[in-house]
Design an enzyme around this catalytic site. Structure first.
Site, PDB file in Angstrom:
ATOM      1  N   CYS A   1      -9.203  -0.228 -18.536  1.00 17.02           N
ATOM      2  CA  CYS A   1      -8.557   0.520 -17.442  1.00 17.02           C
ATOM      3  C   CYS A   1      -7.378  -0.220 -16.812  1.00 17.02           C
ATOM      4  O   CYS A   1      -6.972   0.111 -15.711  1.00 17.02           O
ATOM      5  CB  CYS A   1      -9.576   0.899 -16.376  1.00 17.02           C
ATOM      6  SG  CYS A   1     -10.345  -0.521 -15.584  1.00 17.02           S
TER       7      CYS A   1
ATOM      8  N   ARG B   1      -0.259 -12.419 -11.435  1.00 21.73           N
ATOM      9  CA  ARG B   1       0.334 -11.124 -11.782  1.00 21.73           C
ATOM     10  C   ARG B   1       1.361 -10.663 -10.747  1.00 21.73           C
ATOM     11  O   ARG B   1       2.190  -9.814 -11.023  1.00 21.73           O
ATOM     12  CB  ARG B   1      -0.759 -10.057 -11.959  1.00 21.73           C
ATOM     13  CG  ARG B   1      -1.579  -9.821 -10.720  1.00 21.73           C
ATOM     14  CD  ARG B   1      -2.864  -9.076 -11.016  1.00 21.73           C
ATOM     15  NE  ARG B   1      -2.773  -7.662 -10.674  1.00 21.73           N
ATOM     16  CZ  ARG B   1      -3.818  -6.849 -10.635  1.00 21.73           C
ATOM     17  NH1 ARG B   1      -5.032  -7.296 -10.937  1.00 21.73           N
ATOM     18  NH2 ARG B   1      -3.675  -5.593 -10.322  1.00 21.73           N
TER      19      ARG B   1
ATOM     20  N   HIS C   1       0.833  -1.207   0.000  1.00 17.92           N
ATOM     21  CA  HIS C   1       0.000   0.000   0.000  1.00 17.92           C
ATOM     22  C   HIS C   1       0.861   1.247   0.000  1.00 17.92           C
ATOM     23  O   HIS C   1       0.486   2.277  -0.537  1.00 17.92           O
ATOM     24  CB  HIS C   1      -0.910   0.030   1.226  1.00 17.92           C
ATOM     25  CG  HIS C   1      -1.655  -1.232   1.412  1.00 17.92           C
ATOM     26  ND1 HIS C   1      -2.155  -1.653   2.605  1.00 17.92           N
ATOM     27  CD2 HIS C   1      -1.966  -2.187   0.519  1.00 17.92           C
ATOM     28  CE1 HIS C   1      -2.726  -2.808   2.455  1.00 17.92           C
ATOM     29  NE2 HIS C   1      -2.617  -3.161   1.197  1.00 17.92           N
TER      30      HIS C   1
HETATM   31  C1  PEP Z   1      -7.306  -4.719 -13.749  1.00 17.97           C
HETATM   32  O1  PEP Z   1      -7.411  -5.840 -13.250  1.00 17.97           O
HETATM   33  O2  PEP Z   1      -6.858  -4.522 -14.876  1.00 17.97           O
HETATM   34  C2  PEP Z   1      -7.700  -3.525 -12.970  1.00 17.97           C
HETATM   35  C3  PEP Z   1      -7.755  -2.340 -13.535  1.00 17.97           C
HETATM   36  O3  PEP Z   1      -7.975  -3.695 -11.653  1.00 17.97           O
HETATM   37  P1  PEP Z   1      -6.894  -3.940 -10.520  1.00 17.97           P
HETATM   38  O4  PEP Z   1      -5.535  -3.697 -11.113  1.00 17.97           O
HETATM   39  O5  PEP Z   1      -7.232  -2.983  -9.438  1.00 17.97           O
HETATM   40  O6  PEP Z   1      -7.139  -5.365 -10.158  1.00 17.97           O
HETATM   41 MG    MG Z   2      -8.609  -6.164 -11.470  1.00 14.77          MG
END
Ligand code: PEP
Ligand code: MG
Length: 754
Positions: free
Chosen positions: A679, A642, A366
């Site tokens: 996004c 990821r 964070h």
């Molecule tokens: C995504 O998964 O691409 C996203 C925008 O959400 P987050 O990165 O917050 O999981």
């Molecule tokens: Mg996401």
């Protein structure tokens, strides 16, 4: 054999010598004589580390005097070099048969069999090596080793004071501190040049010898009691999050604070004549040496805890507060800490911060999110940094490569200053594009939106000229809080965000927790596979009160305005419908309560789970809008976590499989009623953004720092020919793992600025 008079007498004599008005060399010569006689040794020598590396013989009693300022040992060379490299004492009854022994004929040391050497330590640095030798074979007792280590502390102060600088035989001065380049993990972009400010300042111990050992022992006991009480108080308050520290760390603190072995060593050091502060430092030197060797992560953590506790004790003794007061921050500050809570970082004055360096950033990091939002370049995973540096050291933080330079050489500093100037110039160029309409070279308008999650992100909306907030990650408020934010504090944040956004829209995403995003106050579920587990909208639908409170807060905050919200991790059309039903109930409830409704409400779904690829037609007909979360879509499509460094970079986001999936989604958007945006992080990289636009995406939401580079790309993009080539490439080339190179060639051929 016992040293006559013991260490206490020696310390007192040494202190007298220190105070005599003689030259530094004369003082050193007296000191080695005193030590040799007190330790009943024929030889006592002091080697001092020079800035260019080698350890130089600075004074000796017993070896040939001509060797002083002539004999040197490289770190690692000979017994002296070995002690410097390991930061550990070495006692040998048959030194010449030790494999590391290195014979220096000019010293005449061949007649001495026994050898005892200790490092001269200060903070995390080895400043020299102190040696005694005896002609006969003998073994040195624990007491004698300790006595020599205690004596070495006095010499450390003398070296650190700079008094010996002029004595070095060679051009290079004494290495009070050395330049070092360390490699860490970049967590927030940018370049910072400045001076170290320790978030938890270390106490520099300058008074080594106590005037009255009994009084000193009493001081130590009082401080130990107070330190224990402060740890207990921390544990009691940790249900509220404490200082952001974890309860098990605090329990470990408590164990150390009561550890008999540690307390005994402290008391013994004071009994031997040291001040309470010097005793803590002295015992800590051993722990530091152990830490250097320790590779087991659990034990390393425990040794770090010991350092923290020792630091607490030092602060008790000095009567100083443990953390720096945020208003004590000097200009050009680079904060250095073992770890830090986001709230603590937010307390500092941003305008004085140039960077942040951490030993660990923590799982969900964070602190990284907050550092990015504040625009503070940050690097983590630099082991021991808070021990290595000292307050005021010059430091460079490279938040792009993860490099940290301590006490950089003038040429390194000049190179970074140039790099920082270039960066600033590029930023100026991007800033100049702020009011230029975002459209391709052939006039196709593209919406460039901004991702945010904190109120401190909002000023970037104006600065970057972003069209709207395309993704507001509401979970950040939950992650930073020490307990579940209540309805009114959620409402307050959303209202403030909408207000700060002015006439630009904000797309709020409902709580996306679970998986890697944990809340400290929510019981962790033992899940084998958290990324595939109970997370995001799955939690919201199973615990509808949670989701409804959040929707209620948004509806109230958006009174009279347009409200856009979206659900994360939707996997089926039905999940979207259930979310919609909850929202409808809340809209009805709002009316029943007689509150002003938003001017309009749109509910979207994030497209992050591959199952939706086969329900696209239905999704675009029921949802008000879709937003592709490419970060998660990528991880689920390729079954590659990821956040797992071993696999996260294994597959390219410009792989044909991923691009074909993205193409299908864009096509569904073109046919259906619901607009489709994207996004995820890829929208913020120029080559990826070019590809996405060629695939049909017209709205991309990205981090604030990406908007300038993507807009610069856009303004140079002739969309029509590039689209034709990109689409043909993706249709034809399914047999490779990445199309990055051919896409780059297309960009180059058409003069697209990447
Ligand atoms: C995504 O998964 O691409 C996203 C925008 O959400 P987050 O990165 O917050 O999981
Ligand atoms: Mg996401």
């Amino acid at each position: 054999m016992r040293a006559p008079g013991g260490p206490r007498l020696l310390l007192r004599r040494l202190r007298e010598v220190m105070a005599e008005p003689v030259t530094a060399q004369a003082r050193l010569d007296r000191i080695v004589v005193l030590i040799a006689s007190n330790m009943v040794a024929e030889v006592c020598s002091l080697y001092v580390a020079r800035a260019d590396g080698p350890l130089e013989l600075f004074a000796t009693e017993g070896l040939n005097r001509e060797a002083v300022h002539l004999t040197t040992m490289r770190p690692g060379e000979g017994l002296v070099g070995l002690i410097a490299a390991t930061a550990e004492a070495l006692a040998l009854s048959d030194a010449q048969n030790h494999p590391a022994f290195s014979y220096k004929p000019e010293t005449g040391e061949e007649i001495y069999q026994s050898f005892l050497g200790v490092p001269v330590l200060r903070g995390g640095a080895t400043l020299g090596v102190l040696v005694v030798q005896n002609r006969a074979r003998r073994s040195y007792s624990e007491e004698e080793i300790e006595a020599l280590q205690t004596t070495a502390m006095l010499l450390a102060e003398m070296i650190a004071s700079g008094e010996l600088q002029a004595l070095a035989g060679q051009p290079s001065a004494v290495a009070v501190r050395k330049a070092a380049a360390l490699q860490g993990q970049p967590i927030a972009e940018g370049l910072g040049l400045g001076h170290v400010v320790l978030h938890q300042p270390r106490i520099v111990v300058t008074k080594i010898v106590a005037d009255d050992a009994n009084a000193e022992l009493a001081r130590l006991e009082t401080a130990i009691e107070a330190m224990r009480a402060s740890v207990d108080a921390l544990i009691d308050s940790s249900d509220d999050g404490g200082e952001g520290e974890h309860r098990d760390v605090l329990e470990a603190f408590r164990m150390i604070a009561h550890d008999r072995g540690w307390l005994r060593r402290l008391r013994e050091a004071v009994t031997s004549g040291l001040t309470a502060e010097a005793a803590v430092e002295r015992v800590q030197n051993d722990a530091r040496a152990k830490l250097q060797r320790q590779t087991d992560p659990y034990l390393r953590d425990r040794l770090h805890d010991l350092t923290d506790i020792a630091n607490r004790l030092l602060h008790q003794l000095a009567g100083q507060s443990l953390v720096l007061r945020p208003d004590e921050l000097p200009d050009n500050a680079i904060l250095v800490a073992r770890s830090m809570s986001p709230a603590a970082l937010l307390d500092y004055d941003r305008s004085r911060l140039r960077g942040l360096v951490l030993e660990e950033a923590g799982a969900a990091s964070h602190i990284a999110i907050v550092a990015r939002a504040l625009g503070v370049p940050a690097v983590s995973d630099i082991p021991n940094i808070s021990e290595i540096v000292e307050h005021g050291d010059a430091l460079i933080v490279d938040g792009v490569t993860g490099e940290v330079h301590i006490l950089p050489a003038p040429e390194v500093e000049a190179a970074y200053q140039e790099k920082a100037r270039l960066r600033a110039r590029r930023q100026d160029q991007y800033r100049a594009l702020r009011d230029t309409p975002a459209a391709t070279l052939d006039g196709v308008p593209i919406g460039l939106h901004m991702n945010a999650g904190l109120l401190i992100d909002l000023p970037h909306l104006e600065e970057t000229g972003a069209k709207s907030i395309g993704l507001f990650r509401t979970e950040l408020q939950f992650m930073l809080a020490s307990r579940f934010p209540r309805l009114d504090s959620q409402e307050t944040l959303y209202r403030a965000v909408l207000q700060a956004a002015g006439d630009k829209t904000v797309t709020f995403r409902t709580l996306d927790i679970g998986g890697d995003k944990r809340l400290p106050y929510m019981k962790a579920n033992d899940e084998e596979n958290p990324a595939l587990g109970w997370r995001a909208v799955r939690i919201g639908l199973d615990k509808p009160a949670l989701l409804r409170i959040q929707m209620r807060a948004m509806l109230r905050a958006a009174a009279g305005r347009r409200l856009r919200l979206m659900l994360p991790m939707v996997s089926t059309v039905d999940e979207y419908r259930r979310g919609r039903a909850l929202l409808d109930r809340e809209i009805a409830f709002l009316a029943r309560m007689g509150r002003a409704p938003p001017a309009s409400v749109e509910l979207g779904a994030m497209l992050e789970v591959p199952s939706l690829l086969w329900q696209l037609e239905e999704m675009v007909s029921v949802a008000d809008f879709l937003s592709v979360g490419s970060n998660d879509l990528m991880q689920y499509l390729f079954a590659a976590d990821r956040d797992n460094k071993r696999v996260s970079g294994r597959f390219d986001t410009l792989a044909p499989a991923f691009l074909r999936a993205l193409r299908r989604i864009a096509e569904a958007g073109e046919r259906g009623l619901a607009p489709v945006a994207l996004c995820g992080e890829i929208g913020g990289r120029p080559l990826e953004a070019m590809t996405l636009i060629a695939l049909g995406y017209r709205d991309l939401s990205m981090s604030a720092t990406s908007i300038g580079p993507v807009k610069a790309m856009l303004l140079s993009l002739p969309l029509a020919p590039v689209r034709a080539e990109v689409q043909a490439l993706i249709a034809e080339r399914g047999d490779c793992s990445s199309l990055r190179e051919p896409l780059r060639e297309i960009a180059e051929r058409h003069g697209v600025r990447l």
